[in-house]
Scaffold this motif. Structure first.
Motif, PDB file in Angstrom:
ATOM      1  N   THR A 102       0.833  -1.212   0.000  1.00 23.96           N
ATOM      2  CA  THR A 102       0.000   0.000   0.000  1.00 23.96           C
ATOM      3  C   THR A 102       0.867   1.261   0.000  1.00 23.96           C
ATOM      4  N   VAL A 103       2.034   1.197   0.635  1.00 23.48           N
ATOM      5  CA  VAL A 103       2.951   2.340   0.622  1.00 23.48           C
ATOM      6  C   VAL A 103       3.357   2.655  -0.824  1.00 23.48           C
ATOM      7  N   GLU A 104       3.691   1.608  -1.570  1.00 26.11           N
ATOM      8  CA  GLU A 104       4.097   1.826  -2.962  1.00 26.11           C
ATOM      9  C   GLU A 104       2.976   2.495  -3.755  1.00 26.11           C
ATOM     10  N   GLN A 105       1.747   2.003  -3.572  1.00 25.00           N
ATOM     11  CA  GLN A 105       0.614   2.551  -4.329  1.00 25.00           C
ATOM     12  C   GLN A 105       0.260   3.964  -3.865  1.00 25.00           C
ATOM     13  N   HIS A 172       4.637   3.191  10.856  1.00 21.75           N
ATOM     14  CA  HIS A 172       3.656   2.127  10.556  1.00 21.75           C
ATOM     15  C   HIS A 172       4.367   0.857  10.112  1.00 21.75           C
ATOM     16  N   ALA A 173       5.530   1.029   9.462  1.00 20.11           N
ATOM     17  CA  ALA A 173       6.357  -0.105   9.018  1.00 20.11           C
ATOM     18  C   ALA A 173       7.741   0.468   8.736  1.00 20.11           C
ATOM     19  N   MET A 174       8.726  -0.417   8.592  1.00 13.97           N
ATOM     20  CA  MET A 174      10.076   0.052   8.268  1.00 13.97           C
ATOM     21  C   MET A 174      10.095   0.475   6.798  1.00 13.97           C
ATOM     22  N   ALA A 175      10.496   1.733   6.535  1.00 13.65           N
ATOM     23  CA  ALA A 175      10.558   2.194   5.141  1.00 13.65           C
ATOM     24  C   ALA A 175      11.567   1.342   4.373  1.00 13.65           C
ATOM     25  N   PRO A 176      11.253   0.952   3.135  1.00 14.41           N
ATOM     26  CA  PRO A 176      12.154   0.066   2.389  1.00 14.41           C
ATOM     27  C   PRO A 176      13.565   0.627   2.275  1.00 14.41           C
ATOM     28  N   GLU A 177      13.683   1.953   2.163  1.00 12.47           N
ATOM     29  CA  GLU A 177      15.007   2.587   2.020  1.00 12.47           C
ATOM     30  C   GLU A 177      15.872   2.398   3.262  1.00 12.47           C
TER      31      GLU A 177
END
Ligand code: IZC
Ligand code: ZN
Length: 406
Positions: A102-105, A172-177
């Motif tokens: 959902t973060v990506e979208q 909310h979650a660990m950012a992919p970066e």
């Protein structure tokens, strides 16, 4: 249901919410000017006042949904098969899907697209009787997108008609970066707090405190940073694993701890002593196939003030229907109908700092109320799965009728 002394209803007091059998309310200039027994209200009004007979149907305060992730883009329907095959929610997230999908979208969506998507969901909520909604960010995990989500909430609040409360959920979650540098992401979220407060983008900050997401120590750092700039705090606590989020909520004096399916009883008692509300999300628990939160123990033994919310989000609770949540609370958690009503009105309002405005029918408050197609409170959870809200009013104005937003 009528108000009494201020504050949420705690423990057994949740059953004391007042029901008037032959009641009436009077509205003037968008506000409640009389609430009580029908003969008393009628006697207090001028003879030429416009009267509406609702035919013995139930009237309640507008419902309040105190925990939603309503501002998001896209869908996670592509993950449904995995879920049905038994892949756990946290495993999907750890593999880069779930919240991160959902973060990506959401990162790829404009402000206008986010506003349009959230507006549709808020309208569904409104048609189901919800007049006040909390909305979290948390699908950006970078400043630009988190800010865009909170600006969407601000714009939607300005457009109305619902009352909205904004919560910053950068953690909310660990950012992919930051996957290889998790503590640097905690620093980054801490660094965002001042901007959230300065720009007035949110009233609360929240953290997903869970195995593989944010530890109790990280959550404490983030929420203390929020408190230092004057934000209220909330925690996604002890949903799947008993990490101690409920105890942290008590330690920090959080407004609420939410989920709590796996919380230790001792921590729940600490919450009650610290005046932290328990926001339960049984639609999520049902959707994930987990054990329900121990609502009876929370109310009867711990003396907690319990509120209920949809958790509307694209992963673990894709629904806007707070009435269904009420029915889960009754049938899956054994809450009584009057406790359920208190949990989606008065207590829900206090969980998001709106206790003085929403959640009670009291003289002087905005006239936010619902006329239901049922004769009494028990019917709200007896009949299930359909929309039983006949008419929804905000500031005394009819805003939804029989499922249609006006
Ligand atoms: O998008 O999965 N639990 N956050 C924590 C959520 C559910 C929302 C989501
Ligand atoms: Zn949530």
């Amino acid at each position: 249901m009528q108000g009494g002394p201020s504050g949420p209803l705690c423990g057994k007091a949740m059953r004391t919410a007042q029901v008037i059998c032959d009641g009436a309310i009077a509205v003037k200039d968008g506000r409640l000017v009389a609430v009580g027994e029908r003969p008393d209200v009628e006697a207090a009004l001028p003879a030429d006042v416009n009267r509406v007979d609702v035919g013995g149907r139930l009237v309640t305060p507008g419902l309040v949904d105190p925990h939603t992730h309503v501002v998001y883009a896209g869908s996670r329907a592509s993950e449904l098969e995995q879920k049905l095959n038994g892949v756990p929610y946290l495993d999907v997230l750890a593999a880069g899907g779930g919240i991160l999908s959902t973060v990506e979208q959401t990162r790829a969506s404009s402000l206008e697209e986010l506003i349009a998507a959230a507006k549709g969901r808020l309208e569904t909520m409104l048609a189901y009787g919800v007049t006040c909604v909390e909305a979290k960010s948390g699908y950006g995990l970078d400043w630009a997108t988190e800010e865009r989500q909170m600006l969407a909430v601000r714009e939607l609040a300005q457009r109305g008609p619902q009352r909205l409360v904004s919560t910053f959920l950068g953690a909310h979650a660990m950012a992919p970066e930051f996957r290889e540098h998790p503590s640097a992401f905690v620093d980054a979220v801490v660094g965002m707090m001042a901007r959230v407060a300065e720009q007035g983008l949110a009233a609360y900050a929240d953290v997903f405190c869970e195995t593989g997401v944010f530890s109790v120590e990280d959550s404490r750092r983030i929420l203390q940073a929020a408190q230092a700039v004057g934000l209220g705090v909330k925690i996604h606590a002890d949903e799947i694993n008993p990490l101690g989020g409920a105890a942290l909520a008590a330690e920090l004096g959080a407004a609420s701890a939410d989920h709590l399916c796996a919380a230790a009883t001792g921590d729940l008692i600490k919450m009650a002593e610290a005046g932290v509300l328990a926001v339960l999300l049984p639609a999520t628990t049902w959707y994930l196939g987990k054990e329900m939160a121990p609502a009876r123990r929370m109310i009867d033994e711990c003396g907690l003030a319990v509120a209920l919310a949809t958790d509307c989000n694209p992963g673990s609770s894709p629904t806007e229907n707070l009435q269904l949540v009420m029915q889960f609370a009754a049938h899956q958690m054994r809450m009584t109908p009057i406790e359920v009503l208190a949990a989606v009105t008065r207590n829900a309002a206090y969980a998001i700092g709106c206790g003085a405005v929403s959640g009670q029918l009291e003289v002087g408050r905005p006239a936010d109320f619902v006329i239901w197609d049922v004769p009494d409170v028990s019917h709200l959870v007896y009949h299930f799965g359909t929309n039983q809200a006949a008419e929804v009013y905000i500031d005394g104005r009819l805003v939804a009728k029989r499922g249609c937003v006006l």
